[in-house]
Design an enzyme around this catalytic site. Structure first.
Site: not given
Length: 222
Positions: A66, A68, A79, A188
């Site tokens: 998704d 942020y 990211f 992750h």
């Protein structure tokens, strides 16, 4: 056909996708959401990852989930955060692994456009999100679209590197042809996962560059 403002080489590669009924429904949903809620990233940046990384230049794909969902963070690259925004914990852990793997000091900026412009497609599975509601735009059609992006890209090009961090990205990338591309997997980089082990020391960044060099491509300056 939905009129999509996206970089021309991607527009050409994905043109059939833009004609699909699911995509028309997705665009209608997204427009309605932007009209009635606070949605990230800003509308003009939804396809920012593509705009910074044309098809021909794409060498590496990093799969996120998704955008942020906090103010000022998302700008269309997974990211990554806009210039001057505090680096989120996952991004800090990415930089720590780069430092350990390559001996490169962590940058002050969390804006990863510099990667995108070297051929790193920073692709979230879902390209929009409601403020402060993680996952709020999942299962509306974005995942089908981003699956198509990966399929069409791998049909068009060989010797890509896919970085699949966490179980979500690994499931999404499960159909990628590993005989024609390098697929690197790890947990992750979020603190919850990374601190349990498997993120630090994965050496994905040096492995990516080794693979690119071995196929005659310029390495990424991480």
């Amino acid at each position: 056909m939905a009129e999509v403002k996206i970089e021309e080489s991607w527009k050409s590669l994905l043109k059939e996708e833009f004609n699909q009924p699911y995509f028309e429904e997705l665009i209608a949903f997204v427009k309605k959401e932007y009209a009635s809620n606070r949605i990230y990233p800003p509308g003009k940046l939804i396809f920012n990852a593509f705009n910074h990384c044309p098809v021909e230049q794409t060498k590496v794909v990093i799969l996120g989930q998704d955008p942020y969902h906090g103010p000022g963070q998302a700008h269309g690259l997974c990211f990554s955060v806009s210039e001057g925004v505090q680096q989120p914990p996952s991004l800090q852990n990415i930089f720590k692994e780069i430092e350990s793997d390559l001996g490169v000091g962590a940058p002050t900026s969390g804006n990863l456009e510099r990667w995108a412009e070297q051929g790193v497609l920073l692709l979230n599975a879902t390209l929009t999100v409601k403020a402060h509601e993680a996952g709020s735009h999942q299962n509306k059609g974005w995942e089908q679209f981003t699956d198509a992006v990966i399929r069409r890209l791998t049909d068009y090009k060989d010797h890509l590197v896919f970085l699949l961090w966490g179980s979500y990205a690994q499931r999404k990338g499960s159909f990628i042809n590993t005989s024609r591309n390098l697929v690197l997997k790890s947990v992750h980089p979020s603190p919850l996962s990374a601190n349990r082990g498997g993120w630090f020391g994965n050496k994905h960044f040096s492995q990516t560059n080794d693979y690119l060099r071995s196929h005659g491509f310029k390495e990424i300056i991480w």
